[in-house]
Design an enzyme around this catalytic site. Structure first.
Site: not given
Ligand code: NAP
Length: 282
Positions: A96, A119, A52
């Protein structure tokens, strides 16, 4: 049969984002910022976070990783998120997953400001998506939706079967398909006859986690098949779809690897840029 090249579509999207970031920099004298928080030593998570960061830097996004040990106190994490929520340089925050068991995932997701939730997991974004309003959209389903639209311009009236009802994939995917005016059947582990459901589908989205679950004789001729699955097997990474069998019947299909996977990170970057733009226009 068309093999849908997620690698290429993702590379094109990253290029487009790079141009956008450069334009935003000229306009606002600032660039989008993405902060990723990693807790613990989960090996796949470490790789995802590294990828990422690499992709974010490539498109000009200001990327930052905050690493914490496995035994991190929940309060420390929540306080850090609170701090990042108030930091003007941070457009997007991603924690995460999975988190260590002693940390309440729901609390963490709900602490991230919904305007910075790249997200798309915050209840505000989930609600907005299902109400058909503007929202951050979970990256993997967003990637699937972009691949579908590349393959077939008009999805209206198509019958889509989604296999899996997770908050991460199946449920948001269903909302995106409804938005495209598809007729959607959502299936799961208690579905009685999955093969018959799949045989009715013009579009199949498989997000299950069972290697090669979807067989050639489950798929209608000329259906479009999007395989979200990533399963480690002795013969390497495979999807939830039996590619060799299904590619003989389908009109188009995503491979694993090289299909949906590369789209997920590209869509995360796209969500970060969108969050930045919205923050600037406030
Ligand atoms: P998940 O949370 O475990 O959900 C799996 C879903 O599949 C559940 O809804 C489950 O039903 C359903 N299911 C299980 N067995 C089934 C069966 N025999 N028939 C029909 N449905 C069944 O998984 P997820 O997080 O959505 O991930 C799914 C797959 O996508 C995994 O392989 C994962 O590694 C992969 N993935 C890929 C990406 C990417 O970037 N490409 C991103 C995320 C995940 P119940 O609800 O009834 O239990």
């Amino acid at each position: 049969m068309k093999k849908i090249d997620g690698k290429k579509v993702a590379a094109d999207l990253r290029l487009e984002l790079k141009k956008k970031v450069s334009e935003l920099k000229s306009k606002y004298n600032a660039v989008p910022g993405l902060t990723v928080i990693l807790v613990g030593e989960d090996a796949p998570s470490k790789i995802y976070v590294k990828n990422k960061e690499k992709s974010a830097i490539e498109v000009g996004i200001n990327s930052k990783i905050i690493k914490y040990p496995e035994n991190l106190e929940e309060k420390v994490l929540l306080d850090k998120i609170g701090e990042l929520n108030n930091d003007k340089e941070v457009s997007g925050i991603l924690v995460q997953l999975p988190l260590p068991k002693h940390i309440n995932k729901r609390k963490v997701i709900e602490t991230i400001a919904h305007e910075k939730d790249v997200d798309g997991f915050h209840p505000m974004n989930v609600g907005n998506l299902s109400s058909g309003h503007d929202s951050s959209i979970p990256c993997t389903p967003l990637g699937c939706s972009l691949l579908l639209k590349q393959t077939e311009k008009n999805l209206s009236g198509k019958h889509a079967v989604v296999i899996g009802r997770s908050n991460l994939n199946g449920k948001p995917m269903t909302q995106l398909l409804l938005k495209e005016n598809c007729t959607v059947t959502i299936t799961h582990s208690k579905t009685k006859d999955l093969k018959t459901e799949c045989l009715r589908a013009d579009i199949i989205i498989a997000a299950v986690g069972i290697p090669k679950l979807v067989k050639g004789d489950w798929v209608k001729k000329d259906a479009i098949v999007i395989d979200v699955g990533i399963n480690k097997t002795e013969s390497g990474l495979v999807g939830d779809v039996d590619f060799d069998e299904v590619s003989k019947v389908a009109k188009a299909i995503t491979p694993v690897p090289g299909g949906v996977g590369p789209m997920t990170i590209a869509c995360l970057l796209s969500n970060t840029v969108e969050c930045f733009k919205k923050a600037q226009s406030k």
